[in-house]
Design a protein around this motif. Structure first.
Motif, PDB file in Angstrom:
ATOM      1  N   ARG A 183       0.835  -1.212   0.000  1.00  0.00           N
ATOM      2  CA  ARG A 183       0.000   0.000   0.000  1.00  0.00           C
ATOM      3  C   ARG A 183       0.861   1.251   0.000  1.00  0.00           C
ATOM      4  NH1 ARG A 183      -4.169  -2.144   4.250  1.00  0.00           N
ATOM      5  NH2 ARG A 183      -2.338  -1.772   5.513  1.00  0.00           N
ATOM      6  N   ARG A 184       1.926   1.223   0.783  1.00  0.00           N
ATOM      7  CA  ARG A 184       2.842   2.366   0.846  1.00  0.00           C
ATOM      8  C   ARG A 184       3.489   2.603  -0.524  1.00  0.00           C
ATOM      9  NH1 ARG A 184       6.965   1.330   5.072  1.00  0.00           N
ATOM     10  NH2 ARG A 184       5.127   1.077   6.369  1.00  0.00           N
ATOM     11  N   LEU A 185       3.917   1.552  -1.205  1.00  0.00           N
ATOM     12  CA  LEU A 185       4.515   1.679  -2.538  1.00  0.00           C
ATOM     13  C   LEU A 185       3.506   2.209  -3.562  1.00  0.00           C
ATOM     14  CD1 LEU A 185       6.758  -1.516  -2.761  1.00  0.00           C
ATOM     15  CD2 LEU A 185       7.483   0.860  -2.631  1.00  0.00           C
ATOM     16  N   VAL A 186       2.256   1.773  -3.472  1.00  0.00           N
ATOM     17  CA  VAL A 186       1.215   2.263  -4.373  1.00  0.00           C
ATOM     18  C   VAL A 186       0.973   3.766  -4.134  1.00  0.00           C
ATOM     19  CG1 VAL A 186      -1.260   2.119  -4.909  1.00  0.00           C
ATOM     20  CG2 VAL A 186       0.106   0.036  -4.736  1.00  0.00           C
ATOM     21  N   MET A 187       0.923   4.167  -2.867  1.00  0.00           N
ATOM     22  CA  MET A 187       0.724   5.591  -2.537  1.00  0.00           C
ATOM     23  C   MET A 187       1.889   6.440  -3.045  1.00  0.00           C
ATOM     24  SD  MET A 187      -2.119   6.169  -1.083  1.00  0.00           S
ATOM     25  CE  MET A 187      -1.932   7.661  -0.175  1.00  0.00           C
ATOM     26  N   ILE A 188       3.105   5.980  -2.856  1.00  0.00           N
ATOM     27  CA  ILE A 188       4.276   6.723  -3.335  1.00  0.00           C
ATOM     28  C   ILE A 188       4.269   6.786  -4.856  1.00  0.00           C
ATOM     29  CG2 ILE A 188       6.794   6.669  -3.513  1.00  0.00           C
ATOM     30  CD1 ILE A 188       6.826   5.564  -0.636  1.00  0.00           C
ATOM     31  N   GLY A 189       3.982   5.682  -5.523  1.00  0.00           N
ATOM     32  CA  GLY A 189       3.921   5.661  -6.992  1.00  0.00           C
ATOM     33  C   GLY A 189       2.833   6.580  -7.526  1.00  0.00           C
ATOM     34  N   GLY A 190       1.656   6.557  -6.891  1.00  0.00           N
ATOM     35  CA  GLY A 190       0.561   7.438  -7.297  1.00  0.00           C
ATOM     36  C   GLY A 190       0.915   8.902  -7.107  1.00  0.00           C
ATOM     37  N   SER A 191       1.558   9.215  -5.989  1.00  0.00           N
ATOM     38  CA  SER A 191       1.983  10.595  -5.729  1.00  0.00           C
ATOM     39  C   SER A 191       2.986  11.069  -6.772  1.00  0.00           C
ATOM     40  CB  SER A 191       2.599  10.707  -4.335  1.00  0.00           C
ATOM     41  OG  SER A 191       1.657  10.373  -3.354  1.00  0.00           O
ATOM     42  N   LEU A 192       3.931  10.222  -7.117  1.00  0.00           N
ATOM     43  CA  LEU A 192       4.912  10.582  -8.143  1.00  0.00           C
ATOM     44  C   LEU A 192       4.253  10.792  -9.510  1.00  0.00           C
ATOM     45  CD1 LEU A 192       7.945   8.294  -7.215  1.00  0.00           C
ATOM     46  CD2 LEU A 192       7.757  10.773  -6.959  1.00  0.00           C
ATOM     47  N   ALA A 193       3.254   9.984  -9.835  1.00  0.00           N
ATOM     48  CA  ALA A 193       2.549  10.133 -11.110  1.00  0.00           C
ATOM     49  C   ALA A 193       1.789  11.458 -11.153  1.00  0.00           C
ATOM     50  CB  ALA A 193       1.593   8.960 -11.325  1.00  0.00           C
ATOM     51  N   VAL A 194       1.116  11.809 -10.058  1.00  0.00           N
ATOM     52  CA  VAL A 194       0.390  13.088 -10.002  1.00  0.00           C
ATOM     53  C   VAL A 194       1.376  14.251 -10.101  1.00  0.00           C
ATOM     54  CG1 VAL A 194      -0.974  14.583  -8.480  1.00  0.00           C
ATOM     55  CG2 VAL A 194      -1.582  12.171  -8.752  1.00  0.00           C
ATOM     56  N   LEU A 195       2.499  14.163  -9.425  1.00  0.00           N
ATOM     57  CA  LEU A 195       3.523  15.200  -9.483  1.00  0.00           C
ATOM     58  C   LEU A 195       4.081  15.348 -10.902  1.00  0.00           C
ATOM     59  CD1 LEU A 195       5.159  17.224  -7.806  1.00  0.00           C
ATOM     60  CD2 LEU A 195       6.811  15.421  -7.402  1.00  0.00           C
ATOM     61  N   ALA A 196       4.297  14.248 -11.598  1.00  0.00           N
ATOM     62  CA  ALA A 196       4.807  14.292 -12.971  1.00  0.00           C
ATOM     63  C   ALA A 196       3.801  14.947 -13.906  1.00  0.00           C
ATOM     64  CB  ALA A 196       5.152  12.887 -13.449  1.00  0.00           C
TER      65      ALA A 196
END
Length: 162
Positions: A6-19
């Motif tokens: 879940r933590r990895l999914v949240m970090i990946g999602g945050s990076l995608a939104v930031l990009a």
């Protein structure tokens, strides 16, 4: 899902939104940035009519013509090419033939640069860096550009105590 997943999914999602946000900001800035061009660069790039850009160079001696209602035409040159400029408005006080100028506007269908802003150098030694670099590149650089004038040099104080 485990806690680590879940933590990895949240970090990946945050990076995608930031990009995506960064891509949107960069695309918006690309449309509003105006680059500097010399008359020879305008001729080489074949800039389309209506595209805004900054034009820099020297006001061609003998090209300044004043018309009715603050209309002014002059030519901007960089040593190898010349581009006619039309401007309607009050020119800066220090605007004159043979001096550096930067104008912002767009080319019209006939190849005349229609300026809506004209900037002139503010003293006898100032020249915009882009104009100076373009003149150096084309071999039209004078060694006294950018050097302080003799009147600006510090003067010794007379009658100083020893």
């Amino acid at each position: 899902m485990t806690r680590k997943q879940r933590r990895l999914v949240m970090i990946g999602g945050s990076l995608a939104v930031l990009a995506v946000a960064a891509a949107l900001v960069l695309s918006a800035l690309r449309d509003s940035i105006v680059f500097f061009s010399t008359p020879s660069m305008v001729a080489e790039k074949h800039i389309a009519a209506g595209k805004r850009f900054r034009l820099g160079g020297l006001v061609q001696p003998g090209s300044l013509k004043r018309g009715d209602n603050l209309a002014v035409t002059f030519a901007v040159a960089d040593g190898s090419a010349t581009l006619p400029v039309a401007y309607k408005g009050i020119l800066p006080d220090l605007f004159r033939e043979g001096q550096g100028v930067v104008a912002e506007g767009a080319l019209d269908q006939s190849g005349v640069f229609r300026a809506d802003t004209v900037l002139a150098k503010h003293d006898e030694t100032y020249m915009p860096k882009d104009v100076a670099d373009a003149l150096k590149k084309q071999g039209h650089w004078k060694d006294d550009y950018g050097k302080p004038s003799a009147s600006a040099a510090p003067q010794p104080v007379q009658g100083a105590m020893r």
